[in-house]
Scaffold this active site. Structure first.
Site, PDB file in Angstrom:
ATOM      1  N   GLU A 163      48.333  34.065  25.490  1.00 25.35           N
ATOM      2  CA  GLU A 163      49.264  35.188  25.417  1.00 25.35           C
ATOM      3  C   GLU A 163      49.745  35.622  26.784  1.00 25.35           C
ATOM      4  O   GLU A 163      49.021  35.525  27.777  1.00 25.35           O
ATOM      5  CB  GLU A 163      48.592  36.377  24.719  1.00 25.35           C
ATOM      6  CG  GLU A 163      48.402  36.133  23.238  1.00 25.35           C
ATOM      7  CD  GLU A 163      48.023  37.395  22.475  1.00 25.35           C
ATOM      8  OE1 GLU A 163      47.725  38.412  23.109  1.00 25.35           O
ATOM      9  OE2 GLU A 163      48.041  37.351  21.231  1.00 25.35           O
ATOM     10  N   CYS A 217      52.372  40.388  32.525  1.00 21.44           N
ATOM     11  CA  CYS A 217      50.920  40.367  32.479  1.00 21.44           C
ATOM     12  C   CYS A 217      50.522  38.938  32.125  1.00 21.44           C
ATOM     13  O   CYS A 217      50.723  38.497  30.994  1.00 21.44           O
ATOM     14  CB  CYS A 217      50.449  41.358  31.418  1.00 21.44           C
ATOM     15  SG  CYS A 217      48.669  41.384  31.245  1.00 21.44           S
ATOM     16  N   CYS A 234      38.330  33.930  27.127  1.00 19.44           N
ATOM     17  CA  CYS A 234      37.641  34.510  28.278  1.00 19.44           C
ATOM     18  C   CYS A 234      36.144  34.461  28.048  1.00 19.44           C
ATOM     19  O   CYS A 234      35.662  34.836  26.984  1.00 19.44           O
ATOM     20  CB  CYS A 234      38.088  35.961  28.486  1.00 19.44           C
ATOM     21  SG  CYS A 234      37.335  36.727  29.946  1.00 19.44           S
ATOM     22  N   CYS A 241      33.497  41.047  27.386  1.00 20.71           N
ATOM     23  CA  CYS A 241      33.463  42.506  27.472  1.00 20.71           C
ATOM     24  C   CYS A 241      33.521  43.074  26.055  1.00 20.71           C
ATOM     25  O   CYS A 241      34.310  42.631  25.227  1.00 20.71           O
ATOM     26  CB  CYS A 241      34.632  43.034  28.292  1.00 20.71           C
ATOM     27  SG  CYS A 241      34.574  42.498  30.012  1.00 20.71           S
ATOM     28  N   CYS A 264      36.931  44.475  24.472  1.00 20.42           N
ATOM     29  CA  CYS A 264      38.154  43.691  24.688  1.00 20.42           C
ATOM     30  C   CYS A 264      38.318  42.609  23.628  1.00 20.42           C
ATOM     31  O   CYS A 264      37.395  41.845  23.356  1.00 20.42           O
ATOM     32  CB  CYS A 264      38.075  43.049  26.076  1.00 20.42           C
ATOM     33  SG  CYS A 264      39.484  41.995  26.457  1.00 20.42           S
ATOM     34  N   CYS A 322      46.443  46.545  27.462  1.00 21.40           N
ATOM     35  CA  CYS A 322      45.206  46.093  28.105  1.00 21.40           C
ATOM     36  C   CYS A 322      44.091  45.952  27.078  1.00 21.40           C
ATOM     37  O   CYS A 322      43.830  46.879  26.324  1.00 21.40           O
ATOM     38  CB  CYS A 322      44.756  47.115  29.139  1.00 21.40           C
ATOM     39  SG  CYS A 322      45.489  46.812  30.717  1.00 21.40           S
TER      40      CYS A 322
END
Length: 355
Positions: free
Chosen positions: A108, A121, A128, A132, A135, A347
């Site tokens: 993305e 962004c 990832c 986290c 997220c 975010c």
């Protein structure tokens, strides 16, 4: 790492597979060497550079200044452009793209327009590994690092779709940029020198990987480094960022201080405010204590909800109280409300699944 070491294209490839490295991400010198290897005159390198970065050519067949026969022969050589698999637009004009890469994986990227700016962004990895807890990207696991070409392509894709020049880049998409540091620095070089976006308009965001911030300092770039803290003590940080146990806060902060000393550049610290988790006045006091005497700036980001976690965004009063508590302790602070919320483009909301 010197800029030249960082600009080696895409991955560490052996000469034997050099034919498969996409053209995007290469400098004018590298493109000139490449056209000469193909038996073409040197001046075609500049033409190729212009068509890749200014015209956004998606294949060599499109480059009308090249001889027809050669274009035909080279039509299948990978340029490094992706396809838009899905596009969603929020009411505020923010657009989220799901891009399909050459190997079929998806990543993305987000275009964030204002009257004066167009910010992209960008993602640095497919998925990832940092996991986290708050997220969406971290919930989806990790597939691989992106090549330089795949990072630069995101910028060109947004520029093309918006029909206006991109002015700012934030490495805050999918992935941890410092786990892909060679390609990150290669992409920064390319975005700066080839696409023509000033390094001071580029921000690299990281949760902190041991010794990598020091490595960035040696690169002596002009970009802004943003370190995601989200907590003022180690126990809470580990709860939010499980991988933080490999890199205790005191060590991370010491490396950040070293970065400021070496580069002379102010650091940004990102802090996502989660209601009832890290948003009380004691949390603010701990954060301020840790950052005392630091050439830095704290960016408070009220949490953006995702389906996969049940955190909440604090109310406006609580957000303001936290910011005030930092200011009273002489910590430079601002609150950043994310854009693109209802398109899941804000975010922490990025995930590589087609709708």
């Amino acid at each position: 790492m010197s800029p030249t070491a960082a600009s080696s294209t895409n991955h560490h490839h052996s000469a034997s597979d050099a034919h498969s490295i996409p053209l995007l991400g290469r400098s004018v010198e590298e493109l000139t060497a490449w056209v000469q290897e193909q038996g073409q005159p040197a001046y075609r390198g500049k033409q190729l550079h212009n068509w890749l970065y200014q015209h956004g050519a998606r294949s060599l067949a499109e480059i009308t200044v090249f001889p027809q026969q050669w274009r035909h022969t080279m039509a299948d050589f990978p340029v490094g452009r992706s396809e838009i698999a899905y596009r969603s637009q929020a009411r505020d004009g923010t657009v989220k793209y799901l891009l399909r890469l050459a190997d079929g994986m998806t990543v993305e990227t987000v275009g964030i327009p204002t009257a004066k700016r167009l910010t992209v962004c960008v993602s640095s990895q497919v998925g990832c590994p940092m996991a986290c807890d708050f997220c969406a990207t971290g919930k989806g696991g990790f597939d691989r690092n992106l090549m330089v070409s795949e990072i630069v392509d995101q910028v060109l894709t947004v520029q093309e779709d918006f029909q206006r020049r991109v002015s700012h880049i934030v490495f805050m998409g999918m992935g941890e940029p410092l786990l892909n540091v060679t390609n990150l620095l290669g992409a920064v070089r390319c975005i700066n020198e080839d696409v023509g976006i000033g390094q001071r308009c580029i921000t690299v965001s990281t949760v902190g990987i041991r010794d990598r911030i020091r490595q960035l300092a040696q690169f002596r770039g002009q970009f802004t480094l943003a370190v995601s803290l989200h907590a003022g003590n180690q126990r809470l940080r580990e709860r939010l960022i499980p991988t933080a146990r490999n890199y205790p806060l005191p060590d991370l902060i010491a490396e950040c201080r070293e970065y400021v000393q070496i580069t002379g550049r102010r650091l940004t610290f990102e802090y996502i405010l989660l209601a009832g988790v890290n948003d009380n006045l004691e949390n603010a006091a701990q954060l301020a204590q840790m950052l005392r005497g630091f050439q830095s700036h704290v960016n408070l980001i009220p949490y953006n909800p995702i389906k996969e976690a049940d955190y909440q965004r604090p109310d406006a009063e609580r957000i303001q109280a936290f910011a005030d508590a930092l200011e009273q302790r002489h910590i430079a602070v601002s609150v950043r409300y994310s854009r693109g919320l209802e398109a899941d483009a804000a975010c922490g909301q990025l995930r590589a699944a087609a709708k």
